[in-house]
Design a protein around this motif. Structure first.
Motif: not given
Length: 345
Positions: A290-295, A254-265, A334-337
């Motif tokens: 992801f990490e973020g701040a509540v607005q 996401l942008g230049d930040r790697p995400l800890r999500l599986a990219a298989d296939g 934040l972790e997408p289920r």
């Protein structure tokens, strides 16, 4: 009655309202045509009804060429969004109209017509309004009378164009349940057009999702919600978070930040990540992809909707349970289920 549409094309000038549409509707099915304005759903409905004609393609009822027949010969009942009731006629006469104007050779006698109208008013639970006029009815009552009128001629197919679109939310919900129950009772092959995803998912046996004159996906309500076939379907049905990502060397960025999500296939290149708002799980800072701040936080019954500014500057909204209290200024992980990634979007 089965309906089969093959390679249907309809253009208005240079605009392709239908672009090679194929569809089969099963006997006794309640099918929803779902899509945004301009997707082609009403044009498809009108061609099936005989109110419009395609530039090319086929429409068959039980294997017989429907395009060789006019609208009256097709024995289709049509319900419009704005009722189209005759204001100068009573409820009883509105429902009886289709029976009274039938050709003499097939027209029923007066006693039979009156019995049929009474039967239909009982069916839509409005027999007590027989002597009223449309102006004396509520919107929901008018729509039920319009449906009774469509059913009076004993149609082989029932078509409904945004049948609840002119009604308020509470009445729409009541009529959805009523229509589903009524269809179970009358078992007429039925197609209804809607842009309301909740309506389609709640009422229909199957849902056809359309966009730009094409069918994006056909399936059960569960199928199109849980396993959307395209980015458009995912974005249109349900409330989703959408983020532009890049797949490079087996890593999702996401942008230049790697995400800890599986990219298989996944196909390398520009893609889009989709996550349902309620599928984004909240954890402590440093956890999750992801990490973020509540607005901001707003409460909706058992759910709190939070606006989150991600660490890279993107802003998303999530739906979290009320028992996981969020406050403006909190930093969270934040972790997408569950998530889907579509390439080339």
């Amino acid at each position: 009655m089965t309906i089969e549409v093959k390679n249907l094309v309809k253009k208005f000038g240079s605009f392709a309202a239908l672009d090679g549409v194929d569809l089969k509707v099963n006997d006794g099915e309640l099918l929803a045509l779902l899509g945004p304005s301009g997707s082609g759903k009403t044009t498809l409905l009108r061609i099936i009804a005989g109110l419009d004609w395609p530039d090319s393609g086929e429409v068959a009822f039980n294997g017989e060429d429907a395009l060789a027949q006019g609208a009256r010969e097709r024995h289709v009942g049509f319900v419009f969004q704005h009722y189209a009731l005759f204001r100068h006629m009573s409820v009883f006469e509105n429902v009886a109209f289709g029976l009274r104007v039938q050709p003499r050779a097939v027209r029923k006698d007066e006693a039979t017509i009156r019995a049929r109208v009474k039967e239909l008013l009982d069916l839509v639970q409005l027999d007590w309004l027989a002597d009223r006029y449309p102006s004396q009815l509520s919107g929901g009552q008018r729509q039920r009378i319009a449906l009774a009128r469509a059913l009076a001629i004993e149609p082989r197919i029932l078509l409904l164009d945004e049948p609840f679109g002119a009604l308020d939310a509470k009445v729409r919900k009541e009529l959805r349940r009523w229509l589903r129950s009524l269809h179970h009772e009358i078992n007429v092959t039925s197609i209804f057009v809607t842009h309301d995803q909740e309506e389609a998912l709640e009422v229909a046996n199957r849902v056809v999702v359309m966009d730009k004159g094409k069918i994006e996906q056909i399936g059960s309500p569960d199928d199109v919600y849980e396993t959307p076939a395209t980015a458009f379907v995912h974005g249109f049905i349900g409330e989703s978070i959408e983020l532009p990502v890049q797949v490079e060397g087996g890593v999702i960025k996401l942008g230049d930040r790697p995400l800890r999500l599986a990219a298989d296939g996944l196909v390398p290149g520009a893609s889009k990540l989709f996550v349902r708002r309620h599928d984004m799980l909240v954890g402590p800072p440093g956890s999750g992809a992801f990490e973020g701040a509540v607005q901001h936080v707003r409460n909706f019954g058992p759910v709190q909707r939070a606006e989150i500014a991600l660490s890279g500057g993107e802003t998303i909204e999530i739906d979290a349970p009320r028992d996981r209290e969020l406050h403006a200024g909190d930093t969270i992980g934040l972790e997408p289920r569950r998530y889907r990634i579509f390439a080339g979007v």
